[in-house]
Design an enzyme around this catalytic site. Structure first.
Site, PDB file in Angstrom:
ATOM      1  N   ASP A  65       0.823  -1.215   0.000  1.00  0.00           N
ATOM      2  CA  ASP A  65       0.000   0.000   0.000  1.00  0.00           C
ATOM      3  C   ASP A  65       0.855   1.261   0.000  1.00  0.00           C
ATOM      4  O   ASP A  65       0.460   2.289  -0.545  1.00  0.00           O
ATOM      5  CB  ASP A  65      -0.990  -0.002   1.174  1.00  0.00           C
ATOM      6  CG  ASP A  65      -0.320   0.119   2.528  1.00  0.00           C
ATOM      7  OD1 ASP A  65      -0.088   1.250   2.966  1.00  0.00           O
ATOM      8  OD2 ASP A  65      -0.045  -0.924   3.153  1.00  0.00           O
TER       9      ASP A  65
ATOM     10  N   HIS B 167      -5.815  -1.857   3.340  1.00  0.00           N
ATOM     11  CA  HIS B 167      -5.060  -0.613   3.169  1.00  0.00           C
ATOM     12  C   HIS B 167      -4.699  -0.399   1.696  1.00  0.00           C
ATOM     13  O   HIS B 167      -4.803   0.711   1.175  1.00  0.00           O
ATOM     14  CB  HIS B 167      -3.774  -0.644   4.008  1.00  0.00           C
ATOM     15  CG  HIS B 167      -3.965  -0.219   5.424  1.00  0.00           C
ATOM     16  ND1 HIS B 167      -4.237  -1.104   6.427  1.00  0.00           N
ATOM     17  CD2 HIS B 167      -3.923   1.006   6.006  1.00  0.00           C
ATOM     18  CE1 HIS B 167      -4.356  -0.450   7.578  1.00  0.00           C
ATOM     19  NE2 HIS B 167      -4.173   0.834   7.349  1.00  0.00           N
TER      20      HIS B 167
END
Length: 340
Positions: free
Chosen positions: A287, A308
């Site tokens: 991420d 995420h």
């Protein structure tokens, strides 16, 4: 310029939406309005730790900001004329230095500048600063971005007091990152630290991690042991596998009553788990790379698609349009490619 509107409760629904949204506002020059900030959390709205990243980006870009107070569920950010600056972020608690850097690094990549941040360098619920230095920056360097982070002093929960300084060079040559599967591990590296604690704590963490890693792989293991002083006690270890593609990492923090050996094994086990799929990118790095991939291009295979990661892709696409293809389910290995 029309304002980008972001639902802060989307997906993972936490502070990451804020960090990525405001960083992209600085990069693109587009104002952003974020509503429903942390709406599904027990204590909704902005928390003190989110304010630091927002205010750092405000200073970097000369922005005008509305709603930047603790408890606010709506934030409006109007970026100004960004230029290289020296940004000081004094977090008076053990608030995470690395979460501030997750907001600052993408924006600073397009502008350049330097920073000095005090707070927590090794605290729960955020990447340790050694992970950022040795895993994240290693990947960004492959993409042509040059940045330095230096730890002047460690900071642990609850007192903080850590000090991190660094600089980011303007990202002039953006190189696409193709990081799919690793073929071999060249070495294991790591840093085991003990602050305001006996030297043997760092040694025992490192020894346990070495023993665990050597059960599975016959490669050199270089774990540096660091003993230091700061405002309060704390310990931790970050280990990484240097492969023929990138580095994958694992980490663990010490706490009262937790044997140093358990800390070392926990970090090693986390790393070993990341290696099982042979994906070149670990689940923590995936991420973090998304905002950079958006501008450099490329394709990565991650050890695990996380909420995420999916949320960060969604936020980036609110600014730049549909540019990503994500293949795989949350909780499983998968691929992220830039198609736009």
């Amino acid at each position: 310029m029309s304002m980008i509107v972001i639902d802060g409760s989307y997906g993972e629904g936490g502070g990451q939406i804020l960090r990525t949204s405001v960083a992209l506002s600085v990069i693109t020059g587009k104002p952003v309005r974020i509503y429903n900030i942390r709406a599904n959390r027990p204590n909704p709205g902005l928390r003190p730790q989110h304010m630091h990243g927002i205010l750092a980006l405000k200073e970097l870009s000369g922005a005008k900001v509305k709603g930047a107070q603790v408890g606010s569920t709506v934030l409006e950010f109007y970026p100004g004329r960004a230029r290289p600056r020296h940004i000081r972020v004094p977090i008076k608690t053990a608030g995470s230095v690395t979460l501030v850097l997750q907001a600052l690094l993408p924006a600073m990549a397009f502008i350049g500048g330097s920073f000095e941040i005090t707070g927590g360098t090794d605290v729960p619920w955020s990447p340790p600063v050694d992970y950022l230095r040795h895993v994240t920056l290693f990947a960004l360097e492959k993409m042509g971005l040059r940045a330095e982070i230096e730890i002047k002093r460690r900071g642990h929960y609850p007192k903080g007091g850590g000090l991190v300084v660094g600089r980011v060079e303007p990202w002039e040559e953006r190189k696409p990152l193709v990081a799919l599967e690793w073929r071999h591990i060249e070495l294991f590296g790591g840093i085991s630290h003990a602050t305001n604690l006996p030297e043997h704590v760092a040694s025992r963490q490192a020894k346990a991690a070495r023993e665990r890693l050597s059960e599975f792989y016959d490669v050199p293991i270089n774990i540096y042991e660091e003993v230091s002083r700061s405002l309060g006690p704390g310990s931790g270890i970050v280990v990484w596998a240097e492969t023929d593609v990138l580095r994958l990492g694992g980490d663990a923090l010490g706490k009262r009553g937790k044997p140093a050996e358990a800390v070392g094994r926990e970090a090693a086990d986390e790393l070993l788990e990341q290696l099982t799929s042979r994906a070149a990118v670990d689940r923590f790095l995936g991420d973090q790379l998304v905002p950079f991939l958006a501008f450099a291009g490329g394709e990565i295979k991650v050890a695990e698609i996380t909420n995420h990661l999916v949320t960060n892709v969604w936020v980036v696409e609110q600014f730049l349009g549909k540019i990503f293809e994500v293949e795989g389910e949350v909780g499983e290995p998968g691929r992220v490619r830039v198609v736009g």
